[in-house]
Design a protein around this motif. Structure first.
Motif, PDB file in Angstrom:
ATOM      1  N   ASP A 166       0.425   4.229   0.561  1.00 15.49           N
ATOM      2  CA  ASP A 166       0.230   5.182   1.675  1.00 15.49           C
ATOM      3  C   ASP A 166       1.107   4.845   2.883  1.00 15.49           C
ATOM      4  O   ASP A 166       1.330   5.688   3.748  1.00 15.49           O
ATOM      5  N   ASN A 167       1.530   3.596   2.962  1.00 17.02           N
ATOM      6  CA  ASN A 167       2.260   3.142   4.151  1.00 17.02           C
ATOM      7  C   ASN A 167       3.711   3.571   4.196  1.00 17.02           C
ATOM      8  O   ASN A 167       4.373   3.407   5.214  1.00 17.02           O
ATOM      9  N   ASP A 188       0.859  -1.182   0.000  1.00 12.84           N
ATOM     10  CA  ASP A 188       0.000   0.000   0.000  1.00 12.84           C
ATOM     11  C   ASP A 188       0.902   1.241   0.000  1.00 12.84           C
ATOM     12  O   ASP A 188       1.641   1.482   0.964  1.00 12.84           O
TER      13      ASP A 188
END
Lengths: 613, 313
Positions: free
Chosen positions: A505-506, A503
Motif C-alpha cells: 500500500d505504501n 507494505d
C-alpha cells in the motif's frame, strides 16, 4: 562485432558438445543431465605458480665418540695418633690407576627427510582495500562479511569466470542413471580455521542453515531435494524428488552454502554467529567493528589441484595480510588509492571513474559482463499500475540513455540493453524488444488518458542512500510527469526504504539496481514469477507462470532452454512485470602494483593476487 | 562548594535516564528497523518477521522499554541488534579517537583564538583588529566538511604530510598519534578559534573601558599588566561559558570530520547506528552525550568561581 555474435552460438554449442563427449568418455553413467550452464562465453583463467614442497631424502653418517672413563681405585686408610706411641689404624691413600682411554667410533646411518618449501618470490606483503563494512560476523546475514567471506570461506561448489559451476570442496561427484541420486566426495585435507577437519556432516549442517537463503538454492532445497545424507566423513549423498537440471548451479548459487563448523551451523539462522570461521585460504585475524578487518594467510589451507578460475580451482594466498578498511567517504576513498594508502577500491562510482582512469598508478577495472540491471518495479496489486495500459505507458515513455546518464554519468560505464536477459551472456535476445527505449511520449500519454489515470499521484519511493537509485529516480520522475502523472517523490534511507516497500500500500513504483537476469535459473528471475516479489506481480494471462513451470519441469538442451528464455523475454515485454531500463557496469580500481586481481560480479577475490613491490 | 558539586553529580542520574527514555521513544517513531539491514534484500516478509521476533522487536513498545530499562539499572547498556556485540565493547575503542581529536582541537582553538582576540582588543579598529575579524568571519562561516576536503586534498594528497585516512592510537607512539589527528583537529579548531577570538576581543574591549582599568592605567601600570592581570581575568567569564559549549561540541560533533578523515570515532558510530536503526547503540551514545554536557557544564560553573571570586555556590 556481428561476426562475434554469429559465432557465439556455434562456439558455445561446440564447447558444450565437447564437454559432453568428454564426460561420456569418462563415465558409463547414462544421465540425461544436460549441463545447461556449460556455455563458455568468456573464461578468465589464471595459473598462479604456487609454493613448491620438495621432499629430499638423504643419508647422514653420524660419528659417535665414546670415551671410557678413568678408573679410580680409592683405598681409604686413616692414621690415628695415640699419645706416646704411634699406632696406625687407618691410612688414606688415593691410588690412581691409569687405564687406556679407548675412543669407540661407531657409524650410524640416519635417513632424514627434509622438507624444503620453495616460496613463490611474489609472496608476501599487506594488501589494503576499502570495504563498505562488516556489521556482523554471520555469513548468513546481508550485513555480514560479504567480501571478507570471499577470502575466508568456501562452499562445495563455486562459479568459474564463465559462470559455470565447478567443484570447490568436492573433488568428484556422480549422478545415478535416473538423475535422482547424487554422490559427492570431499577434497582431502580440508580444514576449518579452528583446526577441525571439514566433514560431510559440516557440509550438511551448513546447507541446512542456508536453506532459506533467497535464490535458486532455496528453490532447489525446498522443491527438488528429498534428502541430504552423509555417508561417512568424506562422502555425502543428495537424493532428489524430481530431476533438477540445475543441481550443481543451485549448490554453487551465489555462495549460498559456504561450509562452516558445527559451532556455527548449529545456531538458528535468527541467531547471528559472533565468530567467523571458514575453510578458505585466509582467516580472520582481527575485527574492529566500524573500522577495519584484518585477515592473514591460513597456513593449513591446501589448495585444490584444479585450474584456477574466478572462485574455483587452485587458490593460493600469496599476500600475507589483507586489511579491509571502512572508508565511508567517497572522496577519501579516491584520495587514499591515489596516494597509495589503500591498494584496492572494491567499487568506484561513475563520478570518479574518469579521474582514476587517468591516474598513472591506478588501474580502473570495468566489469562489463554480466552488468548490473536498472529496472523500475511497479506495484501490481492496486491502481494505477494494476492496469496493463499504465505499465505499457511507462514502458513506452522510458528514455534509457537519459536515465542511465543521470544515474551513472559517462556513457562508457553503461549500456542500453534491449534484452531482458543480461546483455553479453549466452541468453541475450532481442525477443519482444520492439517496445524498448522507444521514447514515445505521445502514445504513452494517450494510454494514461485511456486508463483514466491522468493526473494520478504516483507514490514513488526512492532509496536515496544509493547514488545510482537516487540519480535514476529523478529522471524517471520527470518522465512520469511528462506523460500526465503527478509524482509523490519520497526519498529515504535504506532502513526506511526497506520498511516502506514491505507494505504494498505504501508505494506504486520503485527502482532497483540488481544483478539482473544473467541466467534462466539464477539471479533475480524468481522476481518475475507470479507473486514473486514485493511488487505482487499478478500475471493475469498466466503466460509467464506457464513458461516458468515449463522451464523447471524437465531437462532440456541448450537450444530448448534458449527457446523458452526467448518466450519469457517476449512475455515480460507484453505483460510488463518490470520496466527494463538498461545496464551499468561495476567498476573497481587497483594500484598498478597489484597483480592478478580479476574481480567479477559481486566477488573481489584476493587469492592468487600478489604485490609487485 | 563541595555540597553543590555533589548535588549536581547526583542530578545527573535522573537526567541521563530521562535522555535514555526520550531517545528510546523517539527511535520508535522512526520508520524501519535493524531487520532491513541484517536480512537479505530478497528475503520474504515471513523471514523478516521471524528475525524481528528473535530480536524482540515485535514485543509491545512498553515491554521493550521495561526490558531495556531493567538492563540499564543493572549497568548493562545492551547488545547491538546487528553485530550482537555488547554496546560497551563497540563504544570503548571509539572513545580514544574522538577524545583525542576533541582534546587537540580544544587546545588549538584556545591557543589560536584567545591570543588573536587579545591582539584585536589591544588596538581596537586597527588593521590588526580588522584582520582578526576577517579570520573570525571566514573561520566561522566556512562549512567544516568543505574545509576538511580542502585540507585533505592539500596536506594529504598534494603535499603528503599527513595521512589521508585512519587513526593511530597513542599507544603506538605520540608522534604517529599526533600525525593522525593533527589535520582533523586543525579543521575542527578553525571555527571554534574564530568564536574564541570574537568572544575574547569583545570581552576585553568592554572590560578595558571600565573605571578600574582607568585607575590601573592612572597608577602607571604597564599596558601589558593592565591587559593580562586586570582585564583578561574579568573578560574571561564569557569565554569560559563559550569554551564549555564548544568543548561539548567538539566531543559530540565530530561526525563529519570522522567520516572525511576515516577516523573510527563515536560520531561515525552514532551515524551508522541511526542509519541501521541499531537502537541500543543510539540510546547509549545519546546518554553519553548528555553526560558530557552535564559534566562540562559543571566544570564551567566551577571555573566561574575561580575566575570571579564573587561567585559562590
Amino acid at each position: 562485432m556481428n561476426i562475434v555474435k554469429r559465432l557465439r552460438l556455434p562456439a558455445a554449442v561446440a564447447i558444450v558438445a565437447g564437454t559432453l563427449a568428454a564426460t561420456l568418455a569418462c563415465t558409463t553413467e547414462t544421465v540425461r543431465e544436460v549441463p545447461v550452464d556449460r556455455v563458455v562465453t568468456q573464461e578468465v583463467v589464471r595459473e598462479v605458480p604456487v609454493e613448491k614442497v620438495v621432499e629430499v631424502e638423504k643419508e647422514v653418517v653420524r660419528t659417535v665418540e665414546v670415551e671410557k672413563p678413568i678408573e679410580v681405585i680409592k683405598e681409604v686408610v686413616r692414621e690415628v695418633e695415640v699419645p706416646g706411641e704411634t699406632v696406625v689404624v687407618e691410612k688414606e691413600v688415593v691410588r690412581t690407576v691409569e687405564v687406556e682411554k679407548p675412543v669407540v667410533v661407531t657409524q650410524e646411518v640416519v635417513r632424514e627427510v627434509e622438507k624444503i618449501v620453495l616460496k613463490d618470490p611474489r609472496a608476501g606483503g599487506t594488501l589494503r582495500s576499502n570495504f563498505p563494512g562488516m556489521k556482523t560476523l554471520d555469513i548468513q546475514t546481508a550485513a555480514g562479511p560479504g567480501e571478507v567471506a570471499t577470502q575466508t570461506h568456501e562452499g562445495i561448489f563455486a562459479r568459474t569466470a564463465a559462470m559455470t559451476s565447478a567443484g570447490m570442496q568436492v573433488d568428484s561427484w556422480q549422478a545415478s542413471s535416473d538423475g535422482l541420486t547424487w554422490r559427492f566426495h570431499l577434497r582431502d585435507g580440508l580444514k576449518f580455521h579452528n583446526g577441525e577437519p571439514v566433514t560431510a556432516r559440516d557440509v550438511r549442517g551448513s546447507a541446512e542453515r542456508s536453506k532459506d537463503k533467497p535464490g535458486l538454492y532455496v528453490q532447489f532445497y525446498q522443491d527438488f531435494m528429498d534428502e541430504w545424507t552423509e555417508i561417512d566423513d568424506n562422502n555425502f549423498q543428495i537424493t532428489l524428488k524430481k530431476k533438477a537440471p540445475f543441481t550443481l548451479d543451485a549448490l554453487a548459487d551465489g555462495g549460498a552454502t559456504p561450509t562452516v563448523p558445527r559451532e556455527i551451523w548449529q545456531l538458528p539462522v535468527t541467531q547471528a554467529s559472533t565468530v567467523l570461521i571458514g575453510a578458505g585460504p585466509y582467516k580472520l585475524e582481527e575485527w574492529v567493528p566500524g573500522d577495519k578487518t584484518t585477515l592473514s594467510r591460513f597456513e593449513d589451507y591446501i589448495p585444490s589441484e584444479q585450474r584456477s578460475s574466478f572462485m574455483t580451482g587452485k587458490k593460493v594466498a600469496l599476500i600475507d595480510t589483507i586489511e579491509y578498511i571502512e572508508v565511508p567517504d567517497t572522496a577519501a576513498q579516491i584520495a587514499a588509492i591515489e596516494t597509495g594508502q589503500i591498494d584496492v577500491l572494491l567499487s568506484v562510482g561513475g563520478d570518479f571513474a574518469e579521474r582514476l582512469e587517468k591516474h598513472r598508478d591506478v588501474n580502473l577495472i570495468n566489469l562489463e559482463s554480466p552488468a548490473r540491471r536498472l529496472g523500475i518495479w511497479l506495484q501490481h496489486d492496486h491502481p494505477p499500475f494494476d492496469d496493463l495500459r499504465m505499465r505499457k505507458a511507462l514502458q513506452l515513455a522510458i528514455d534509457s540513455e537519459d536515465i542511465l546518464r543521470g544515474a551513472i554519468g559517462p556513457a562508457k560505464y553503461w549500456r542500453t540493453c534491449a534484452s531482458i536477459w543480461s546483455c553479453g551472456t549466452a541468453w541475450e535476445t532481442d525477443a519482444g524488444s520492439e517496445v524498448y527505449n522507444v521514447k514515445d511520449l505521445e502514445q504513452a500519454r494517450q494510454l494514461v488518458k485511456d486508463a483514466g489515470h491522468e493526473g494520478y499521484e504516483v507514490k514513488f519511493i526512492v532509496g536515496e542512500y544509493h547514488p545510482v537509485l537516487a540519480g535514476s529516480s529523478k529522471v524517471v520522475r520527470d518522465i512520469m510527469e511528462s506523460i500526465g502523472l503527478r509524482v509523490d517523490y519520497q526519498a529515504m534511507d535504506n532502513a526506511t526504504w526497506r520498511a516502506t516497500r514491505a507494505d504494498s500500500d505504501n508505494w506504486d513504483a520503485l527502482i532497483t539496481a540488481s544483478v539482473g537476469f544473467y541466467h534462466p535459473y539464477l539471479g533475480a528471475t524468481a522476481h518475475l514469477k507470479k507473486e514473486g516479489w514485493l511488487h505482487k506481480y499478478k500475471d493475469d494471462t498466466g503466460k509467464l507462470t506457464a513458461l516458468w513451470d515449463k522451464l523447471f519441469a524437465d531437462v532440456y538442451t541448450i537450444e530448448e532452454i534458449q527457446a523458452i528464455a526467448e518466450e519469457i523475454a517476449e512475455a515480460v515485454y507484453e505483460d510488463v512485470p518490470i520496466v527494463s531500463v538498461g545496464e551499468y557496469f561495476e567498476l573497481a580500481a587497483a594500484r598498478t602494483d597489484v597483480k592478478g586481481f580479476a574481480p567479477l560480479l559481486w566477488n573481489r577475490p584476493f587469492f592468487n593476487v600478489w604485490l609487485e613491490r | 562548594m563541595q555540597a553543590y558539586i555533589l548535588r549536581r553529580l547526583l542530578a545527573t542520574v535522573p537526567i541521563v535516564f530521562l535522555v535514555g527514555a526520550l531517545s528510546f521513544f523517539l527511535m520508535q517513531i522512526a520508520a524501519g528497523d535493524a531487520v532491513g539491514v541484517i536480512i537479505d534484500e530478497e528475503a520474504t516478509l515471513e523471514q523478516e518477521e521471524a528475525l524481528r521476533d528473535a530480536l524482540g522487536l515485535n514485543d509491545p513498545v512498553l515491554v521493550q522499554f521495561a526490558r531495556w530499562m531493567g538492563n540499564l539499572f543493572r549497568g548493562d547498556l545492551g547488545t547491538s541488534l546487528i553485530s550482537r556485540y555488547p554496546v560497551t565493547s563497540l563504544m570503548s575503542p571509539r572513545l580514544e579517537p574522538t577524545l583525542s581529536i576533541a582534546f587537540l582541537g580544544t587546545v588549538l582553538s584556545v591557543l589560536l583564538g584567545i591570543p588573536l582576540g587579545l591582539l584585536a582588543a589591544w588596538r581596537p579598529n586597527s588593521g590588526l583588529d580588522r584582520a582578526v575579524l576577517f579570520f573570525s568571519v571566514i573561520g566561522f562561516s566556512v562549512p567544516g566538511f568543505w574545509l576538511a576536503f580542502l585540507a585533505l586534498w592539500t596536506f594529504a594528497v598534494k603535499l603528503p604530510i599527513f595521512p589521508v585516512l585512519g587513526y593511530t592510537s597513542i599507544s603506538e607512539g605520540v608522534l604517529p598519534w599526533l600525525r593522525s589527528i593533527t589535520l582533523p583537529a586543525i579543521v575542527i579548531s578553525v571555527s571554534t578559534a574564530a568564536v574564541f577570538a570574537r568572544m575574547t576581543r569583545t570581552g576585553m574591549v568592554e572590560v578595558l573601558q571600565q573605571d578600574y582599568i582607568r585607575t590601573a592605567r592612572a597608577k602607571g601600570l604597564a599596558e601589558r599588566v593592565v591587559h593580562f592581570r586586570h582585564a583578561f581575568k574579568n573578560a574571561s567569564i564569557p569565554v569560559i561559558t563559550t569554551l564549555g559549549f564548544l568543548v561539548v561540541g567538539l566531543v559530540t560533533g565530530t561526525t563529519i570530520i570522522e567520516i572525511v578523515f576515516t577516523i573510527p570515532g563515536l560520531g561515525r558510530l552514532l551515524v551508522t547506528a541511526v542509519v541501521d536503526r541499531d537502537y541500543p547503540i543510539v540510546h547509549a551514545l545519546l546518554m553519553l552525550t548528555a553526560l558530557v554536557y552535564i559534566y562540562v557544564n559543571l566544570l564551567t560553573d566551577i571555573l566561574y568561581a575561580y575566575a570571579d571570586p564573587r561567585i559562590r555556590y
